[in-house]
Scaffold this active site. Structure first.
Site, PDB file in Angstrom:
ATOM      1  N   HIS A   1     -40.090  10.268  -7.029  1.00  0.00           N
ATOM      2  CA  HIS A   1     -38.717  10.740  -6.829  1.00  0.00           C
ATOM      3  C   HIS A   1     -38.081  10.886  -8.209  1.00  0.00           C
ATOM      4  O   HIS A   1     -37.989   9.917  -8.954  1.00  0.00           O
ATOM      5  CB  HIS A   1     -37.929   9.732  -5.990  1.00  0.00           C
ATOM      6  CG  HIS A   1     -36.526  10.164  -5.676  1.00  0.00           C
ATOM      7  ND1 HIS A   1     -36.232  11.113  -4.730  1.00  0.00           N
ATOM      8  CD2 HIS A   1     -35.334   9.752  -6.171  1.00  0.00           C
ATOM      9  CE1 HIS A   1     -34.924  11.272  -4.650  1.00  0.00           C
ATOM     10  NE2 HIS A   1     -34.356  10.460  -5.525  1.00  0.00           N
TER      11      HIS A   1
ATOM     12  N   ASP B   1     -41.747  12.588  -1.041  1.00  0.00           N
ATOM     13  CA  ASP B   1     -40.603  12.060  -1.784  1.00  0.00           C
ATOM     14  C   ASP B   1     -40.321  10.618  -1.361  1.00  0.00           C
ATOM     15  O   ASP B   1     -40.051  10.328  -0.194  1.00  0.00           O
ATOM     16  CB  ASP B   1     -39.379  12.935  -1.537  1.00  0.00           C
ATOM     17  CG  ASP B   1     -38.187  12.502  -2.355  1.00  0.00           C
ATOM     18  OD1 ASP B   1     -37.508  11.543  -1.934  1.00  0.00           O
ATOM     19  OD2 ASP B   1     -37.940  13.090  -3.417  1.00  0.00           O
TER      20      ASP B   1
ATOM     21  N   SER C   1     -32.063  14.128  -7.624  1.00  0.00           N
ATOM     22  CA  SER C   1     -31.682  13.450  -6.389  1.00  0.00           C
ATOM     23  C   SER C   1     -30.367  14.005  -5.841  1.00  0.00           C
ATOM     24  O   SER C   1     -30.270  15.207  -5.600  1.00  0.00           O
ATOM     25  CB  SER C   1     -31.617  11.939  -6.635  1.00  0.00           C
ATOM     26  OG  SER C   1     -31.560  11.230  -5.413  1.00  0.00           O
TER      27      SER C   1
END
Length: 417
Positions: free
Chosen positions: A362, A295, A199
């Site tokens: 994610h 995502d 991330s």
């Protein structure tokens, strides 16, 4: 008893109302902190490791160089030593967890583990790419594995302060202090090294990749891995630029400009150079990108955030892809198309690797169920762990791109309530 129950009900109702009002008041990237953690650590229907390795927190005594979290506390990392064939190999995992872009969001953040080591866990679970078990992490289980905690709010790239709000923006100094500390602890002798991140940490891995390569002699095998870090400079459902506005705030507020790769800032504005799409094809160091084509963070916070959807038309789709209309799915397919265009030039280089699966997910490298398990997501029968290992050790060229949703039945899609 009836009066007591009424009183308790009244208190709970007030708490819920106040909590709702507080959340509405905060910027989206603050209210998304809990969601980000859910996305990263995978509170999904898939069970996690029942017996994970717990690794203690080490504080970095580099405060004399100004390497501090948002609130001025010492930054930290978790290190589990390697052994055997991995004794001189190092994996650095940069923690993710969103960003902060103004006084309000950064003040909020400094009272959490994303802005202060006072709130960090003293022990952290190491699973997925950080696992110490060969059956869970076949290629990196016996390496020196490090989780560098994220407490600056600008992907380890800011260098400034706001004295009035008592905020320190020292992400770049934290990065340097951590690297110096790890080198003193043996990393300087590494014969193999991998910089990774998830991330906001995946973005940081891209931003710091070539710099990481330069830390080692030419004889050291050095590569980088970005998981869920391919944030796209894309329009939201209202035609606005939610994520560009967010990134512009981060770059300006946290004085990020001077710490961005010069290969980009020589010809583009600093905000554009915070987007991976303007960096990845120019990097010298081999890079592997793991990203879900849909995502989940980008759908919820960049493509269809509440601020761009005041009517709530995207509410159900944002939380559960199975509730998307055909029109909404076409919009999401166009997002996937944009992602594939972004990586087209990047994928032409033999040194780079790619794993773009058609999942609503994610961060897939730190979760055991998506990294390497009996039912892990696969492309061409390869799980993420095998794809990354094949690429890192040059066992095969890896450029894996899934067919569009809903063709992949191996996905661990995330659904929110």
């Amino acid at each position: 008893m009836v009066k007591l129950l009424l009183l308790v009900g009244f208190i709970v109702a007030c708490w819920l109302i106040l909590g709702t009002q507080a959340n509405e008041y905060l910027d989206f990237n603050v209210t998304e902190i809990d969601r980000i953690e859910e996305l990263e650590f995978g509170f999904s229907k898939y069970s996690s490791n029942l017996n994970p390795l717990l690794v203690g927190l080490t504080l970095i005594r580099g405060a004399d160089s100004g390497a501090v979290c948002l609130d001025g506390t010492l930054p930290g990392y978790h290190l589990h030593r390697g052994h055997g064939s991995g004794a001189n190999s190092w994996l650095i995992q940069l923690e993710g967890g969103g960003w902060c872009n103004n006084v309000r969001t950064c003040v909020y953040r400094k009272k959490t583990r994303r802005g202060s080591s006072n709130y960090m866990e003293k022990e952290l679970q190491f699973t997925g790419i950080l696992s110490d078990k060969a059956q869970e992490n076949p290629d990196f289980f016996n390496w020196n594995r490090v989780k560098l905690r994220y407490c600056d709010g600008a992907s380890f790239s800011g260098d400034g302060q706001n004295e009035a709000a008592q905020l320190q923006f020292r992400g770049e100094r934290i990065w340097r202090a951590a690297i110096d500390d790890l080198k003193a602890n043996g990393m300087r002798y590494a014969d193999q090294a991998l910089l990774s991140g998830c991330s906001a940490g995946g973005l940081a891995a891209i931003l710091r990749c070539d710099e990481f390569r330069d830390l080692f002699p030419g004889s050291t095998k050095v590569k980088c891995l970005s998981d869920a870090g391919l944030f796209l400079d894309t329009a939201d459902v209202s035609g606005g630029r939610t994520i560009r506005n967010l990134y512009n705030g981060i770059v300006e507020f946290q004085s990020v400009k001077n710490n961005l790769p010069r290969i980009c800032t020589n010809h583009l504005d600093p905000t554009s150079c915070f987007f991976p799409e303007n960096l990845i094809s120019q990097m010298k160091t081999p890079l592997f990108i793991v990203n879900a084509a849909y995502d989940t963070w980008q759908i919820q916070s960049s493509i269809a955030p509440k601020s761009a959807d005041p009517s709530g038309f995207w509410h159900d789709c944002r939380l559960n892809h199975e509730k998307c209309t055909s029109g909404q799915m076409r919009f999401l397919q166009s997002f996937r198309d944009q992602m594939l265009r972004v990586v087209k030039g990047f994928s032409m280089s033999r040194q780079n690797g790619l794993f773009i699966n058609s999942c609503f997910a994610h961060c897939q490298t730190e979760r055991q169920d998506t990294w390497f398990a009996d039912d892990s997501p696969v492309i061409s029968k390869k799980a993420v762990a095998i794809a990354v290992g094949d690429w890192y050790f040059d066992r095969a060229e890896v450029k894996l791109v899934d067919c569009p949703y809903p063709c992949d039945k191996s996905c661990h899609n995330m659904v929110f309530r």
